[in-house]
Design a protein around this motif. Structure first.
Motif, short mmCIF file in Angstrom:
data_model
loop_
_atom_site.label_atom_id
_atom_site.label_comp_id
_atom_site.label_asym_id
_atom_site.label_seq_id
_atom_site.Cartn_x
_atom_site.Cartn_y
_atom_site.Cartn_z
N LYS A 255 105.69 0.09 -56.90
CA LYS A 255 105.11 0.42 -55.60
C LYS A 255 104.13 -0.67 -55.20
O LYS A 255 103.26 -1.06 -55.99
CB LYS A 255 104.39 1.77 -55.66
CG LYS A 255 105.32 2.94 -56.00
CD LYS A 255 104.53 4.24 -56.03
CE LYS A 255 105.43 5.44 -56.37
NZ LYS A 255 104.68 6.71 -56.40
N ARG A 257 102.34 -2.89 -51.44
CA ARG A 257 102.27 -3.19 -50.01
C ARG A 257 102.39 -4.70 -49.87
O ARG A 257 101.66 -5.46 -50.52
CB ARG A 257 100.95 -2.70 -49.41
CG ARG A 257 100.82 -3.03 -47.92
CD ARG A 257 99.47 -2.63 -47.35
NE ARG A 257 99.27 -1.20 -47.40
CZ ARG A 257 98.39 -0.59 -48.19
NH1 ARG A 257 97.65 -1.32 -49.02
NH2 ARG A 257 98.25 0.70 -48.17
N LYS A 259 102.37 -7.81 -47.15
CA LYS A 259 102.16 -8.38 -45.81
C LYS A 259 102.67 -9.82 -45.84
O LYS A 259 102.41 -10.55 -46.80
CB LYS A 259 100.67 -8.35 -45.44
CG LYS A 259 100.11 -6.97 -45.18
CD LYS A 259 98.79 -7.04 -44.43
CE LYS A 259 97.76 -7.86 -45.18
NZ LYS A 259 96.45 -7.87 -44.46
N GLU A 319 104.21 -6.07 -42.16
CA GLU A 319 103.86 -5.31 -43.37
C GLU A 319 104.99 -4.37 -43.74
O GLU A 319 105.65 -3.79 -42.87
CB GLU A 319 102.57 -4.53 -43.14
CG GLU A 319 102.06 -3.81 -44.38
CD GLU A 319 100.67 -3.22 -44.18
OE1 GLU A 319 100.35 -2.22 -44.86
OE2 GLU A 319 99.91 -3.77 -43.35
N GLU A 321 106.06 -1.39 -46.95
CA GLU A 321 105.75 -0.64 -48.17
C GLU A 321 107.02 -0.56 -49.01
O GLU A 321 108.10 -0.26 -48.49
CB GLU A 321 105.28 0.77 -47.82
CG GLU A 321 104.00 0.82 -47.00
CD GLU A 321 102.75 0.78 -47.87
OE1 GLU A 321 102.90 0.87 -49.11
OE2 GLU A 321 101.65 0.67 -47.30
#
Length: 446
Positions: A255, A257, A259, A319, A321
């Protein structure tokens, strides 16, 4: 009559006869291959002698950084058999430095001087460490242009070397000899480098420079665990893909994030500044009287005019996820992972879940050198990677235990070397390094 007796004996002892026939066939094939390698080396040695008779070639100084522990400690033997003879026959002044400790190569490149080129004899990890040491220097830009890097693929993984020299070699010996020959030919090209700036709560760490890719996930973890299955010999990597599923210590839930900024070939916003190599730094030991010395002539490179080129997405941050079992961030040097013709970072995202059959099939395919399969791929010129880290307060003792037991739940690979999982800022530096490469007309002797 004798022939009939021989045939009868073979029939009555068919098991022993079968084993003997297999051994004889193996011996003949082995002898034939050894003879082919000797003939190949004889041709390369003859060419090296011819180059050695040229004064320009004989005056070169070469510093070889050898990792003797590479490829199960076979690197030193391979170097002496297929690399060292060519360097000496060409008349080069060769200095060999053994790297016995982790981090030693970085320290050597940090102070490396008084040489015309540096040859890294090892795998991807040794090469990444050498590039990191070179580009961390205060005079990194001038040193990168002054010291071309030679790659001799003596490691277990030679991803960057395969991207430079290709994969059409009948055997490992041909690969090593041809890579050494490219150093003798003194033919170089510029390649891209990935700058990785780790970040943590305590601040920014030292940057790491890589030529290949960043890997995170279950496939990477299964490959790292391959030495657990040493009983399977050369098939231990394949066994690891089978028996690692569904081990809980593998990264099944990656997992993070991400950008990123999309690549731009040049527009009115950026002026293609990100495509220009960093400028040369002034000497660190410059004194006041140097201002009166005659400055060397400089050539002004004509730059393209991008004032009329419009790109609305230039510099715009996107971005995404992710929650997957596999993630790769690769440079154009990462063969066969990189699957684009552009000079950019390739971010490849795997599936969210994978079954046993698909996991083993994909893992075995990658081990055979086939391009990996991903669900989504996009390009970026820079990105910010922030993973979700479990058990952030793990003690140093626990981390050391993970390394010993090969349970890398908080680790990723940079050019096949283990690094602790942390947020990172990754940028691609185009044409940052000079690498020896084969000429277009060079071929491996048959």
């Amino acid at each position: 009559m004798k022939i009939l007796n021989i045939l009868k004996t073979i029939r009555n002892n068919w098991k022993k006869s079968t084993v003997a026939a297999c051994l004889v066939a193996y011996g003949v094939d082995y002898a034939r291959e050894r003879q082919r390698v000797q003939d190949m080396m004889r041709v390369f040695c003859r060419d090296a002698v011819a180059l050695g008779q040229q004064s320009s070639s004989a005056s070169r100084r070469v510093t070889v950084i050898l990792n003797p522990a590479a490829n199960g400690r076979k690197a030193a033997k391979d170097f002496e058999k297929y690399c060292a003879p060519l360097l000496h026959l060409a008349g080069l002044t060769v200095s060999v430095v053994h790297s016995d400790n982790e981090g030693q190569i970085k320290g050597l490149l940090d102070v490396m001087d008084n040489t015309d080129c540096v040859v890294v004899a090892g795998g991807d990890g040794s090469l990444s460490e050498a590039v990191t040491g070179l580009l961390r220097r205060p005079d990194a830009s001038s040193a990168a242009q002054r010291l071309p890097i030679g790659v001799v693929p003596l490691g277990a993984t030679n991803q960057v070397a395969r991207s430079i020299f290709g994969t059409n070699y009948p055997a490992r010996e041909d690969f090593i000899a041809d890579a050494t020959n490219s150093i003798l030919q003194n033919n170089t090209k510029k390649i891209d480098v990935m700058r990785i700036q780790p970040k943590s709560e305590s601040g920014e760490g030292k940057p790491v420079f890589a030529l290949g890719e960043v890997q995170w996930g279950a496939y990477r973890d299964a490959y790292v665990r391959r030495n657990r299955y040493w009983l399977y010999g050369p098939w231990r990597s394949y066994a690891s893909m089978v028996f690692s599923w569904p081990k809980q210590e593998l990264g099944w839930e990656c997992k993070a994030r991400v950008k990123y900024v999309k690549p731009c070939a040049g527009c009115s916003k950026c002026g293609a500044q990100h495509l220009v190599a960093p400028q040369q730094e002034p000497p660190a030991n410059r004194r006041w009287w140097h201002s009166f010395s005659v400055k060397p002539a400089t050539t002004i490179e004509k730059r393209a005019d991008y004032s009329k080129v419009i790109n609305e997405e230039c510099g715009m941050e996107h971005e995404v996820e992710i929650n997957v079992v596999d993630l790769s961030i690769a440079t154009p040097n990462a063969t066969p992972t990189f699957q684009s013709s552009e000079s950019a970072l390739q971010v490849a995202i795997g599936p969210k879940e994978v079954g046993f059959t698909d996991f083993v099939k994909e893992g075995w395919s990658r081990l055979q050198g086939n391009p990996p399969t991903f669900n989504e791929v996009f390009l970026a010129r820079e990105l910010w990677f922030k993973p979700e880290i479990k058990d952030k307060e793990a003690t140093e003792e626990k981390k050391e235990e993970e390394v010993k037991t090969e349970t890398y739940m908080r680790w990723l690979s940079i050019d096949h070397e283990n690094y602790e999982l942390n947020p990172m800022h990754i940028t691609l530096q185009p044409n940052r390094l000079n690498i020896f490469c084969p000429t277009r007309t060079s071929t491996v002797p048959a």
